[in-house]
Each structure stands twice: as C-alpha cells, then as structure tokens.
Design a protein around this motif. Structure first.
Motif, short mmCIF file in Angstrom:
data_model
loop_
_atom_site.label_atom_id
_atom_site.label_comp_id
_atom_site.label_asym_id
_atom_site.label_seq_id
_atom_site.Cartn_x
_atom_site.Cartn_y
_atom_site.Cartn_z
N ILE A 49 4.80 -9.86 2.23
CA ILE A 49 3.44 -9.95 1.83
C ILE A 49 3.58 -10.81 0.29
O ILE A 49 2.75 -11.65 0.11
CB ILE A 49 2.73 -8.54 1.41
CG1 ILE A 49 2.49 -7.88 2.60
CG2 ILE A 49 1.47 -8.92 0.57
CD1 ILE A 49 1.68 -6.57 2.59
N ALA A 50 4.45 -10.43 -0.46
CA ALA A 50 4.58 -11.32 -1.38
C ALA A 50 5.41 -12.67 -1.34
O ALA A 50 4.71 -13.57 -1.97
CB ALA A 50 6.12 -10.74 -2.31
N LEU A 51 5.79 -13.03 -0.13
CA LEU A 51 6.01 -14.23 0.24
C LEU A 51 4.91 -15.10 0.74
O LEU A 51 4.59 -16.16 0.40
CB LEU A 51 7.09 -14.37 1.45
CG LEU A 51 8.57 -14.09 0.98
CD1 LEU A 51 9.64 -14.05 2.30
CD2 LEU A 51 9.18 -14.71 -0.07
N VAL A 52 3.99 -14.53 1.33
CA VAL A 52 2.84 -15.10 1.77
C VAL A 52 1.95 -15.27 0.38
O VAL A 52 1.19 -16.36 0.18
CB VAL A 52 1.89 -14.05 2.44
CG1 VAL A 52 0.32 -14.74 2.80
CG2 VAL A 52 2.59 -14.26 3.98
N ALA A 53 1.86 -14.30 -0.61
CA ALA A 53 1.02 -14.49 -1.89
C ALA A 53 1.82 -15.74 -2.69
O ALA A 53 0.84 -16.70 -3.05
CB ALA A 53 1.22 -13.37 -2.81
#
Length: 443
Positions: A293-297
């Motif tokens: 999720i952090a990578l997507v953000a």
C-alpha cells in the motif's frame, strides 16, 4: 502596473492548447490522491513527537490553515482557468519577477518531491519484495511515470482513482485495527488528551505539530495546474477542492486518533513507519500488505506531482517565463511532452545525486512563499474584471491565509531557512532576467 481585463483562455483548437477531459469526480480524486500521499504514512509519528498524543489538535489546526489558502486558490482558478497556476496568478498581480519566483518555488518543490519519491520507491518498501539497485528502479520508475503522464490526463487521473482507493483502503485498515485494539482493552484513550512536549506548553506544541501536519495537507495546490484540462472549472473546483480537503481531514483525524490510542507516543515518535506499528500491535495482518500500500501511495504521489510540475513548466513557458520549447504538445493527445520530458529528467538527476533529502526539508518553506503570494494576489486582482462568473473568497479569509503563512514560517528551523533561502535566491536571479526580458510586454 496596468492589468488587462477579460482575457479569454486559449481555445481547445489552438495548436498548443490542452485537451479538456477532467470531470468533477476525476478532479476530486486527483486532489484527494495528491493529499493522501506518502506523507501520512510517516508524519503521524513526527507529529506525536512534537505535540504529544493529542495529534488530532495540530491536524485540525493544519486543516483550517490549509482551507484558508485553498479558498484563495478557488477564486483564482475559477477566474483564470488555465495552466500555470500560482505563477500565472502572481504574474498578473505583481508582474513577471514575482510570477517567475512563485513558479520557480513551485517547480523546484515539485521536481524535488518527484525525485525524492522515486528514490523512496526503490528503498525499504520495495525491498520487502525484491532487492534491486536503487538507481535502476528509480530510472525505470520515472520513465514509466513520464510515459503515463504523456499518454494523457484522463489516463493518468484514472490510474490515480485506482491508486487513491488503495491508499484510502490502507488508511481505513489502520482506523479499523486501532478501534479493535482499543475495544479489546490494549489501547489507551487518555493519550488523546495529552497535548504538550518537553519544554513546550500546549499552544506551542500544537503549533509545532501543525507545521508538520501542514505538509500532510499540501497537494491541493497542484490541481490548479490542470485547470485548463477541466471541463467546468467554475463548478468543479469548489466542490472538488473543498470536498477533497475535508475528506482528507476526516481520514487524517481518525488515523491519528487510532494510532495515538493504539501505540504509545514514544513508540510512534521513534518509528519511521508509525502506521505499521499499529498493524503490528493489532496482529493478523502481514507487514508486506502495508508495504504494498505504501508503494502505491509513493507512486501515486509521484505521478500527480509530476503532472503538476509538467503543467506548471508548460504554463510558465506560455507566459514567456521559460523557453518557448516547453509549450510543445503531442499532436494527437495534446499533452505537453516537452515539459514532461524536462521535469522528469531533472527529477532523475536529483534522484541520482542522492542529495534529495537535504533539499526535501525546504518544501514546506517554498510552498509557504508561494501561498503568501497567492493569498495577496487575490486581493490585488480584485480590480481585474473578467467576463465570467467565478468563486469569490471573503477578503478576511485571504488576509488570514497570508498571515497563516507568516506564522508557520516562523516555526521553521534556521537550517531549513538557510537552504530555502539559497533556492529562493536562485529563483530571484532568474526572475530578474525574466522580468528584464519581458519588460514592456502587457501582462
């Protein structure tokens, strides 16, 4: 200085005009996705360290201050719906020198942010899944974002919608896990009333935390650079901008409360991934899920900031403040390929130097300079009548927005001021050159 009135924007048939494709929902998700970027995943701990467990207080303060400047942006973008954003508005109000300085500060902040996010994408979060050279990941990452940006604003913002849903889903997961921790008796709701830090009273701690929290809300200003690509700016911008800010504020407040109630203030303040601490405290959720999720953000924030930077460079070039070459667009897709290529290359250069971190801390200061100029431009441009209805922010709100920038700037550390002053000085020198070159041209 004489200010011309009623200058219509370029039509969509002009060879260098941009294609109108953004609806209100797409614009809303564009703004929300840019606000709910990578910052929220790391800033909660820093805010807790500055103000104590009552992280909701500085978050509310920061939201209110951001809404003041957002109101000024809404008036200007509905009055002058064209790419260029703050640079264009300040140029109209104060002339090419101030306009260039505002644009330069925005452009510098955007380019550095994209470079920092690209380098962050190839760092610890990605290493949860695969180990690759950071330089290789950064280069491929920026090239992919540049191609998506050049493909079209509709495609870019649709990708942003999907990414924003994932980001919000991750934050809702943290809120739910925090509630579960409290309900099972492992949380401490009393921390939510703990406002203060060593050596600081409640008011000072709230203001110190608000400076950090303010960074969580910036991103709304990037949307003005896609005004020319919005189908109905007059009605879309007030709804999308205020709606996105309020949505982000509610999400941030719930995330902050969940984190503070679930994990000790000391543990939050000492973690580089404070929301991951909530996931670990709750148990049952793989850490790789949150890394994804952090990578997507990170990727979404870089994409949206890249869109802003390229449109800003395009708008500055069209105003004569940057080389005219940057106004070139793809014949079919009508996207500014030259400015996309230039800003992407600069971001890659910054990412490769590894010196991004030393400049990244100046981003808030650079944006405060821009926001001050925008708030004062609203008042100066009240004498400029345009042949269209537009949003009008109360004068007191614009004045309060300008004052808030000064107050927040006084809370920034001396070392950051020195770095920021160097960037502003470069912009001032280039601004003088632009002003001399454009002397005598009507605004």
């Amino acid at each position: 200085m004489k200010i011309t009135t009623g200058t219509p924007p370029e039509t969509s048939d002009a060879p260098t005009a941009l294609k109108k494709a953004l609806s209100t929902p797409l614009l809303y998700f564009f703004i929300l996705g840019d606000i709910l970027g990578a910052g929220v995943y790391v800033l909660v701990g820093q805010i807790a360290g500055a103000s104590g467990g009552a992280v909701w207080v500085p978050l509310i303060v920061a939201l209110c201050l951001a809404m003041l400047t957002a109101a000024s942006y809404v008036e200007l973008v509905t009055k002058y719906p064209r790419a260029g954003g703050a640079c264009h508005y300040v140029n109209l109000a104060f002339g090419p020198f101030a306009g260039f300085l505002a644009g330069f500060c925005m452009l510098a902040a955007g380019v550095v942010a994209v470079g920092a996010l690209a380098r962050g994408f190839g760092g610890d979060y990605l290493s949860e899944f695969v180990s690759l050279p950071t330089l290789l990941v950064t280069t491929v990452f920026l090239a992919a974002l540049g191609l998506l940006n050049a493909r079209g604003i509709r495609e870019s913002t649709r990708a942003n919608v999907a990414a924003t849903v994932i980001e919000v889903g991750g934050l809702l997961l943290v809120i739910g896990l925090g509630a579960w921790i409290v309900l099972r008796g492992d949380g401490d709701m009393s921390r939510l009333t703990d406002l203060g830090a060593p050596g600081e009273g409640p008011a000072a701690a709230a203001l110190s935390g608000a400076v950090l929290a303010y960074y969580s809300f910036v991103g709304f200003e990037t949307s003005v650079n896609v005004a020319e690509e919005t189908l109905d700016p007059r009605h879309s911008y007030p709804r999308a901008l205020f709606g996105a800010l309020i949505t982000a504020g509610v999400v941030y407040l719930l995330v902050g409360a969940a984190a503070a109630a679930s994990v000790s203030t000391e543990r939050l303040a000492g973690s580089d991934g404070p929301l991951l601490e909530v996931v670990r405290a709750a148990g049952g959720v793989p850490s790789q899920l949150f890394s994804a999720i952090a990578l997507v953000a990170v990727a979404n924030g870089a994409l949206l900031t890249g869109i802003m930077s390229s449109r800003l460079a395009y708008g500055m070039a069209r105003d004569g403040l940057l080389p005219r070459f940057l106004t070139r667009v793809l014949p079919g897709r009508r996207t500014p390929w030259a400015s996309i290529a230039a800003t992407t290359a600069l971001s890659l250069l910054l990412a490769m130097t590894g010196d991004v971190a030393t400049l990244a801390s100046t981003l808030v200061l650079l944006l405060l300079v821009v926001f001050f100029l925008v708030n004062t431009s609203v008042l100066v441009l009240r004498r400029d009548a345009v042949p269209r209805d537009h949003f009008r922010t109360p004068t007191a709100v614009a004045l309060a927005g300008a004052a808030s920038c000064v107050v927040l700037a006084t809370q920034i550390e001396r070392e950051v001021w020195l770095r920021g002053a160097a960037v502003i000085a470069v912009g001032a020198v280039l601004g003088i050159v632009a002003a001399v070159r454009l002397r005598g041209r009507p605004v």
